[in-house]
Design a protein around this motif. Sequence first.
Motif, mmCIF file in Angstrom:
data_model
loop_
_atom_site.group_PDB
_atom_site.id
_atom_site.type_symbol
_atom_site.label_atom_id
_atom_site.label_comp_id
_atom_site.label_asym_id
_atom_site.label_seq_id
_atom_site.Cartn_x
_atom_site.Cartn_y
_atom_site.Cartn_z
ATOM 1 N N LYS A 61 0.838 -1.210 0.000
ATOM 2 C CA LYS A 61 0.000 0.000 0.000
ATOM 3 C C LYS A 61 0.871 1.257 0.000
ATOM 4 O O LYS A 61 0.555 2.236 -0.675
ATOM 5 N N ASN A 62 1.980 1.225 0.750
ATOM 6 C CA ASN A 62 2.904 2.362 0.758
ATOM 7 C C ASN A 62 3.533 2.569 -0.613
ATOM 8 O O ASN A 62 3.679 3.705 -1.076
ATOM 9 N N LEU A 63 3.924 1.465 -1.269
ATOM 10 C CA LEU A 63 4.494 1.564 -2.621
ATOM 11 C C LEU A 63 3.471 2.126 -3.604
ATOM 12 O O LEU A 63 3.801 2.959 -4.452
ATOM 13 N N LEU A 64 2.230 1.680 -3.471
ATOM 14 C CA LEU A 64 1.160 2.162 -4.343
ATOM 15 C C LEU A 64 0.911 3.650 -4.114
ATOM 16 O O LEU A 64 0.803 4.427 -5.064
ATOM 17 N N PHE A 65 0.871 4.065 -2.855
ATOM 18 C CA PHE A 65 0.671 5.476 -2.523
ATOM 19 C C PHE A 65 1.808 6.329 -3.085
ATOM 20 O O PHE A 65 1.581 7.380 -3.688
ATOM 21 N N ASP A 66 3.043 5.855 -2.926
ATOM 22 C CA ASP A 66 4.209 6.564 -3.456
ATOM 23 C C ASP A 66 4.125 6.669 -4.979
ATOM 24 O O ASP A 66 4.394 7.724 -5.557
ATOM 25 N N GLY A 67 3.730 5.594 -5.627
ATOM 26 C CA GLY A 67 3.579 5.598 -7.082
ATOM 27 C C GLY A 67 2.522 6.590 -7.534
ATOM 28 O O GLY A 67 2.705 7.321 -8.503
ATOM 29 N N GLN A 68 1.409 6.646 -6.814
ATOM 30 C CA GLN A 68 0.338 7.573 -7.163
ATOM 31 C C GLN A 68 0.781 9.032 -6.977
ATOM 32 O O GLN A 68 0.439 9.896 -7.779
ATOM 33 N N GLN A 69 1.562 9.288 -5.925
ATOM 34 C CA GLN A 69 2.092 10.644 -5.727
ATOM 35 C C GLN A 69 3.040 11.025 -6.865
ATOM 36 O O GLN A 69 3.002 12.146 -7.359
ATOM 37 N N ASN A 70 3.898 10.094 -7.266
ATOM 38 C CA ASN A 70 4.818 10.353 -8.375
ATOM 39 C C ASN A 70 4.059 10.580 -9.675
ATOM 40 O O ASN A 70 4.454 11.415 -10.490
ATOM 41 N N LEU A 71 2.966 9.849 -9.870
ATOM 42 C CA LEU A 71 2.139 10.036 -11.059
ATOM 43 C C LEU A 71 1.542 11.442 -11.064
ATOM 44 O O LEU A 71 1.548 12.120 -12.095
ATOM 45 N N GLN A 72 1.062 11.903 -9.925
ATOM 46 C CA GLN A 72 0.519 13.265 -9.829
ATOM 47 C C GLN A 72 1.599 14.298 -10.136
ATOM 48 O O GLN A 72 1.358 15.277 -10.840
ATOM 49 N N LEU A 73 2.793 14.070 -9.609
ATOM 50 C CA LEU A 73 3.896 14.999 -9.861
ATOM 51 C C LEU A 73 4.220 15.052 -11.350
ATOM 52 O O LEU A 73 4.348 16.128 -11.926
ATOM 53 N N LEU A 74 4.323 13.890 -11.982
ATOM 54 C CA LEU A 74 4.610 13.854 -13.419
ATOM 55 C C LEU A 74 3.517 14.543 -14.218
ATOM 56 O O LEU A 74 3.802 15.292 -15.154
ATOM 57 N N THR A 75 2.276 14.289 -13.866
ATOM 58 C CA THR A 75 1.160 14.912 -14.563
ATOM 59 C C THR A 75 1.230 16.427 -14.446
ATOM 60 O O THR A 75 0.954 17.139 -15.410
ATOM 61 N N SER A 76 1.652 16.923 -13.292
ATOM 62 C CA SER A 76 1.763 18.375 -13.113
ATOM 63 C C SER A 76 2.875 18.967 -13.976
ATOM 64 O O SER A 76 2.807 20.129 -14.364
ATOM 65 N N LEU A 77 3.893 18.188 -14.301
ATOM 66 C CA LEU A 77 4.995 18.675 -15.137
ATOM 67 C C LEU A 77 4.545 18.939 -16.564
ATOM 68 O O LEU A 77 5.120 19.759 -17.266
ATOM 69 N N GLU A 78 3.498 18.220 -16.979
ATOM 70 C CA GLU A 78 2.990 18.338 -18.346
ATOM 71 C C GLU A 78 2.561 19.769 -18.679
ATOM 72 O O GLU A 78 2.734 20.234 -19.790
ATOM 73 N N SER A 79 1.994 20.443 -17.693
ATOM 74 C CA SER A 79 1.427 21.773 -17.946
ATOM 75 C C SER A 79 2.398 22.913 -17.652
ATOM 76 O O SER A 79 2.048 24.078 -17.820
ATOM 77 N N LEU A 80 3.614 22.587 -17.208
ATOM 78 C CA LEU A 80 4.585 23.650 -16.909
ATOM 79 C C LEU A 80 5.118 24.267 -18.199
ATOM 80 O O LEU A 80 5.372 23.559 -19.172
ATOM 81 N N PRO A 81 5.321 25.589 -18.190
ATOM 82 C CA PRO A 81 5.933 26.214 -19.362
ATOM 83 C C PRO A 81 7.409 25.836 -19.470
ATOM 84 O O PRO A 81 7.944 25.187 -18.583
ATOM 85 N N ALA A 82 8.042 26.244 -20.542
ATOM 86 C CA ALA A 82 9.471 25.976 -20.734
ATOM 87 C C ALA A 82 10.235 26.380 -19.479
ATOM 88 O O ALA A 82 9.894 27.351 -18.811
ATOM 89 N N THR A 83 11.273 25.644 -19.180
ATOM 90 C CA THR A 83 11.971 25.779 -17.908
ATOM 91 C C THR A 83 12.577 27.154 -17.656
ATOM 92 O O THR A 83 12.473 27.684 -16.580
ATOM 93 N N GLY A 84 13.234 27.741 -18.618
ATOM 94 C CA GLY A 84 13.898 29.011 -18.373
ATOM 95 C C GLY A 84 15.336 28.814 -17.956
ATOM 96 O O GLY A 84 15.969 27.837 -18.316
#
Length: 151
Positions: A61-84
């Motif tokens: 369950k901890n591994l699954l929770f960690d994976g889901q958090q990482n998935l959310q983080l990756l998904t948030s990167l999709e909408s970020l503008p160019a790094t700068g």
Amino acid sequence: MEGFKLKLYQYCMEFILQRINTAETALKQSQEASNDDTKSSAGDKFETTREMVSQDIARTKNLLFDGQQNLQLLTSLESLPATGDTVRNGSVVYTNKGIFYISISAGQIKVDDQLVFAVSFASPIGKLMIGKQIGESFSFNQNEYTIQKID
């Protein structure tokens, strides 16, 4: 996101989705094993087995929770503008000692015949890079790194 950075992102997304899938499968199997267990005359052996399965379920369950958090983080990167010009989450950082993708901890990746280290911003080396700019240096594991390019 385009080109090299997109390939890194896609690799990390596949990596984390596979991790989540593996954890979900393991969790399902552990729960089925727990449900199928019936008390036998072995008594203590049953209780020990049941406790081990319970601990296994908690770890999974901890591994699954960690994976889901990482998935959310990756998904948030999709909408970020160019790094700068400053290292942040989602940056591809080129140094004199290698290339780093600040995203999730996925280890060493080979993309377009280049080795890249996918590291979390919360990792020791990630923490050292966040906020740095081109030309700045940092020291990690007795090595001096100089940032040459940020995408």
